[in-house]
Motif scaffolding. Structure first.
Motif, mmCIF file in Angstrom:
data_model
loop_
_atom_site.group_PDB
_atom_site.id
_atom_site.type_symbol
_atom_site.label_atom_id
_atom_site.label_comp_id
_atom_site.label_asym_id
_atom_site.label_seq_id
_atom_site.Cartn_x
_atom_site.Cartn_y
_atom_site.Cartn_z
ATOM 1 N N GLU A 35 29.388 27.377 48.328
ATOM 2 C CA GLU A 35 30.501 28.276 48.078
ATOM 3 C C GLU A 35 31.030 28.884 49.370
ATOM 4 O O GLU A 35 30.291 29.065 50.330
ATOM 5 N N ILE A 36 32.317 29.214 49.346
ATOM 6 C CA ILE A 36 32.934 30.040 50.380
ATOM 7 C C ILE A 36 33.414 31.305 49.676
ATOM 8 O O ILE A 36 34.280 31.259 48.806
ATOM 9 N N ILE A 37 32.829 32.438 50.040
ATOM 10 C CA ILE A 37 33.127 33.708 49.395
ATOM 11 C C ILE A 37 33.795 34.632 50.402
ATOM 12 O O ILE A 37 33.354 34.749 51.543
ATOM 13 N N GLY A 38 34.857 35.297 49.978
ATOM 14 C CA GLY A 38 35.573 36.224 50.840
ATOM 15 C C GLY A 38 35.204 37.663 50.549
ATOM 16 O O GLY A 38 34.859 38.022 49.418
ATOM 17 N N LEU A 39 35.270 38.486 51.581
ATOM 18 C CA LEU A 39 35.043 39.929 51.447
ATOM 19 C C LEU A 39 36.180 40.626 52.174
ATOM 20 O O LEU A 39 36.331 40.492 53.396
ATOM 21 N N ILE A 211 34.417 37.849 56.125
ATOM 22 C CA ILE A 211 35.263 39.039 56.150
ATOM 23 C C ILE A 211 36.551 38.681 56.875
ATOM 24 O O ILE A 211 36.520 38.062 57.941
ATOM 25 N N GLU A 212 37.685 39.077 56.307
ATOM 26 C CA GLU A 212 38.944 38.766 56.982
ATOM 27 C C GLU A 212 40.041 39.679 56.468
ATOM 28 O O GLU A 212 40.016 40.120 55.305
ATOM 29 N N CYS A 222 38.829 30.623 49.963
ATOM 30 C CA CYS A 222 37.647 31.090 49.226
ATOM 31 C C CYS A 222 37.644 30.708 47.751
ATOM 32 O O CYS A 222 38.685 30.684 47.094
ATOM 33 N N ASP A 223 36.447 30.447 47.252
ATOM 34 C CA ASP A 223 36.249 30.202 45.830
ATOM 35 C C ASP A 223 36.359 31.513 45.044
ATOM 36 O O ASP A 223 36.906 31.543 43.947
ATOM 37 N N ARG A 224 35.803 32.573 45.599
ATOM 38 C CA ARG A 224 35.882 33.911 45.021
ATOM 39 C C ARG A 224 36.067 34.910 46.150
ATOM 40 O O ARG A 224 35.667 34.655 47.282
ATOM 41 N N THR A 225 36.660 36.045 45.803
ATOM 42 C CA THR A 225 36.853 37.107 46.786
ATOM 43 C C THR A 225 36.435 38.430 46.166
ATOM 44 O O THR A 225 36.795 38.730 45.021
ATOM 45 N N ALA A 226 35.671 39.222 46.925
ATOM 46 C CA ALA A 226 35.282 40.559 46.504
ATOM 47 C C ALA A 226 36.034 41.572 47.365
ATOM 48 O O ALA A 226 36.269 41.328 48.556
ATOM 49 N N ILE A 234 35.312 47.027 44.077
ATOM 50 C CA ILE A 234 36.169 47.405 42.948
ATOM 51 C C ILE A 234 36.568 46.212 42.099
ATOM 52 O O ILE A 234 36.918 46.381 40.919
ATOM 53 N N VAL A 235 36.537 45.010 42.658
ATOM 54 C CA VAL A 235 36.890 43.822 41.882
ATOM 55 C C VAL A 235 36.349 42.597 42.601
ATOM 56 O O VAL A 235 36.171 42.602 43.827
ATOM 57 N N GLU A 236 36.098 41.553 41.831
ATOM 58 C CA GLU A 236 35.687 40.263 42.390
ATOM 59 C C GLU A 236 36.228 39.171 41.490
ATOM 60 O O GLU A 236 36.190 39.293 40.261
ATOM 61 N N GLY A 237 36.753 38.106 42.100
ATOM 62 C CA GLY A 237 37.264 37.019 41.283
ATOM 63 C C GLY A 237 38.087 36.041 42.095
ATOM 64 O O GLY A 237 38.035 36.019 43.331
ATOM 65 N N ASP A 238 38.873 35.223 41.382
ATOM 66 C CA ASP A 238 39.718 34.250 42.068
ATOM 67 C C ASP A 238 40.973 34.919 42.617
ATOM 68 O O ASP A 238 41.154 36.139 42.482
ATOM 69 N N ARG A 239 41.827 34.126 43.205
ATOM 70 C CA ARG A 239 43.025 34.651 43.869
ATOM 71 C C ARG A 239 43.890 35.489 42.933
ATOM 72 O O ARG A 239 44.279 36.619 43.265
ATOM 73 N N ALA A 240 44.158 34.968 41.739
ATOM 74 C CA ALA A 240 45.033 35.681 40.810
ATOM 75 C C ALA A 240 44.410 36.997 40.371
ATOM 76 O O ALA A 240 45.099 38.020 40.279
ATOM 77 N N THR A 241 43.121 36.970 40.099
ATOM 78 C CA THR A 241 42.436 38.185 39.652
ATOM 79 C C THR A 241 42.540 39.291 40.681
ATOM 80 O O THR A 241 42.846 40.450 40.356
ATOM 81 N N VAL A 242 42.315 38.939 41.929
ATOM 82 C CA VAL A 242 42.327 39.945 42.995
ATOM 83 C C VAL A 242 43.745 40.400 43.308
ATOM 84 O O VAL A 242 44.018 41.604 43.414
ATOM 85 N N GLN A 243 44.679 39.468 43.434
ATOM 86 C CA GLN A 243 46.039 39.824 43.815
ATOM 87 C C GLN A 243 46.738 40.697 42.775
ATOM 88 O O GLN A 243 47.583 41.514 43.120
ATOM 89 N N ASN A 244 46.366 40.519 41.517
ATOM 90 C CA ASN A 244 47.056 41.245 40.450
ATOM 91 C C ASN A 244 46.344 42.516 40.019
ATOM 92 O O ASN A 244 46.817 43.200 39.097
ATOM 93 N N ASP A 245 45.248 42.844 40.655
ATOM 94 C CA ASP A 245 44.504 44.043 40.286
ATOM 95 C C ASP A 245 45.188 45.279 40.867
ATOM 96 O O ASP A 245 45.410 45.371 42.075
#
Length: 269
Positions: A35-39, A211-212, A222-226, A234-245
């Protein structure tokens, strides 16, 4: 019968306090094999402090960090031996050493020759030295720096210094690579090259936690981003989940977290 694979990295409830300041508050995160995970998060969100808790620079006030099911010891060199390597937000190369020498330094956790073997220049020492040099040159070729192996690190352009720091981290044969703002200060072409390098690292079987601040880089990669804000995830998920939170949007616009709480309905009676 369904079987589940344990995560490569399993962080549970990590909290880091400095006196009365809570820099990281009850953060949990997993990274799986491949996995590639973003923070991400605003400045001061606690991202680098969180990395420091993962790599033994800080001992968490609360919580646990497990790698391949084992709680990591709170010593950076033991974390590296276990299989986690990292780069830093501010480049930390040995400026007056060559590119090749910098990568060879990264191999020290994987060499087993003792001091007497080195002093006496025994055959085992020469064999280990040759193996380390071969591995280092492979990594320089992998990162596109083989032609500059004999250059001093301080003479490399900024983007290549970033690549060299990654090559040095990879020299310890990690299963997980932590990258702290790998594209900071890069132009778009260098950023694209960094993205391709991270994908190539993943394809070599190394998981990545990054981290970026560059959102396009993160969401392409990233596969997922926290998202960390004020030390909390406060949130973790895919691109749409994070961008729309809405909490993420508010955090980046500078609104306090409390403002994202839905307002109570007005009393119309």
């Amino acid at each position: 019968m369904t079987t589940t694979t344990a995560p490569l990295l399993d962080v549970t409830g990590v909290t880091m306090r400095f006196g009365g300041l809570t820099a990281v508050n009850d953060v949990s995160l997993t990274v799986g094999e491949g996995e590639i995970i973003g923070l991400i998060g605003p400045n001061g969100a606690g991202k680098t402090t969180f990395f420091n808790c993962l790599t033994g620079l800080y001992v968490p006030t609360e919580g646990a960090v497990r790698y391949r099911g084992t709680v990591l010891p709170p010593k950076p060199h033991l974390v590296t031996q276990a299989g986690i390597a990292r780069t830093f937000q501010n480049i930390r190369l040995f400026a007056n050493m060559t590119v090749l020498e910098n990568v060879l330094v990264g191999r020290h956790t994987r060499t087993r020759e003792g001091i007497f073997s080195a002093i006496l220049r025994l055959p085992r020492y020469h064999h280990a030295e040759a193996e380390s040099r071969e591995k280092a040159m492979e990594l320089l070729a992998f990162t596109g720096l083989a032609h500059k192996a004999d250059h001093l690190a301080r003479n490399l352009p900024y983007g290549e210094q970033r690549k060299l720091e990654i090559a040095r981290a990879l020299a310890s044969d990690p299963g997980l690579l932590l990258l702290d703002e790998p594209t900071a200060g890069m132009n778009p072409q260098e950023t694209r090259a960094a993205e391709e390098l991270v994908f190539a690292i993943r394809d070599q079987g190394v998981s990545v936690l990054v981290i970026e601040h560059d959102m396009r880089f993160i969401f392409n990669l990233c596969d997922r981003t926290a998202v960390l804000v004020q030390g909390q995830k406060i949130v973790e998920g895919d691109r749409a989940t994070v961008q729309n939170d809405e909490r993420v949007i508010s955090a980046y616009l500078g609104a306090p977290l409390e403002s994202t709480t839905p307002a109570a309905p007005e009393d119309t009676q």
